[in-house]
Scaffold this motif. Structure first.
Motif, PDB file in Angstrom:
ATOM      1  N   TYR A 154       0.834  -1.199   0.000  1.00 35.96           N
ATOM      2  CA  TYR A 154       0.000   0.000   0.000  1.00 35.96           C
ATOM      3  C   TYR A 154       0.876   1.260   0.000  1.00 35.96           C
ATOM      4  O   TYR A 154       0.695   2.167  -0.816  1.00 35.96           O
ATOM      5  CB  TYR A 154      -0.898  -0.055   1.237  1.00 35.96           C
ATOM      6  N   GLU A 182      -6.777  -2.747  -2.141  1.00 33.42           N
ATOM      7  CA  GLU A 182      -5.785  -3.326  -1.232  1.00 33.42           C
ATOM      8  C   GLU A 182      -6.395  -4.417  -0.378  1.00 33.42           C
ATOM      9  O   GLU A 182      -7.591  -4.655  -0.434  1.00 33.42           O
ATOM     10  CB  GLU A 182      -5.187  -2.218  -0.365  1.00 33.42           C
ATOM     11  N   THR A 224      -2.176  -6.011  -4.471  1.00 36.33           N
ATOM     12  CA  THR A 224      -2.515  -4.619  -4.194  1.00 36.33           C
ATOM     13  C   THR A 224      -2.417  -3.893  -5.520  1.00 36.33           C
ATOM     14  O   THR A 224      -1.421  -4.041  -6.227  1.00 36.33           O
ATOM     15  CB  THR A 224      -1.533  -4.007  -3.177  1.00 36.33           C
ATOM     16  N   CYS A 273      -9.027   5.572  -1.799  1.00 34.59           N
ATOM     17  CA  CYS A 273      -8.416   4.443  -1.112  1.00 34.59           C
ATOM     18  C   CYS A 273      -8.984   4.323   0.294  1.00 34.59           C
ATOM     19  O   CYS A 273      -9.562   5.255   0.826  1.00 34.59           O
ATOM     20  CB  CYS A 273      -6.903   4.607  -1.057  1.00 34.59           C
TER      21      CYS A 273
END
Length: 134
Positions: free
Chosen positions: A16, A78, A111, A36
């Protein structure tokens, strides 16, 4: 304890933060809107972008409309362990896969940095009636 604070991040967080750092180094991302989970953490590693969270709705169209309203350019998918990603963001991406394009991918766990085709999303959902109540 101080020793715990010095331990390395779990791999999901490393991936991430690696995406955030990569975005931050490249000038063409400067000023982009990135959606996100945990936008504050992402923006710490990528202060050149503007971060937002996604709408928590099981209606995929409402998640996509929220991305449009927030003028999102990129989405980070993610596996940090928060249930909202699997409940809201992932289904929206899968149900509208033609609107998302992989830009970066890190493995173990997977991810992704995805480009969001906002213009096509606007055309696709122009007649959708947003009902915020859930």
């Amino acid at each position: 304890q101080a020793s715990i604070s010095k331990m390395p991040y779990p791999q999901a967080y490393k991936n991430y933060f690696s995406i955030a750092e990569k975005i931050n180094k490249e000038k063409n991302y400067k000023g982009a809107v990135v959606c996100c989970r945990k936008p504050e953490l992402f923006e710490y590693y990528a202060p050149n972008v503007y971060t937002v969270n996604y709408h928590y709705s099981k209606k995929s169209e409402e998640v996509i409309l929220d991305l449009i309203q927030k003028k999102v350019d990129y989405v980070v998918l993610e596996q940090l362990g928060y249930s909202s990603t699997g409940l809201y963001l992932y289904p929206a991406i899968m149900n509208h896969a033609e609107l998302f394009f992989v830009i970066l991918q890190y493995a173990n766990p997977d991810t992704y940095l995805l480009y969001f085709d906002r213009e096509s999303a606007e055309k696709k959902l122009k007649d959708y009636e947003w009902q915020y109540a859930e």
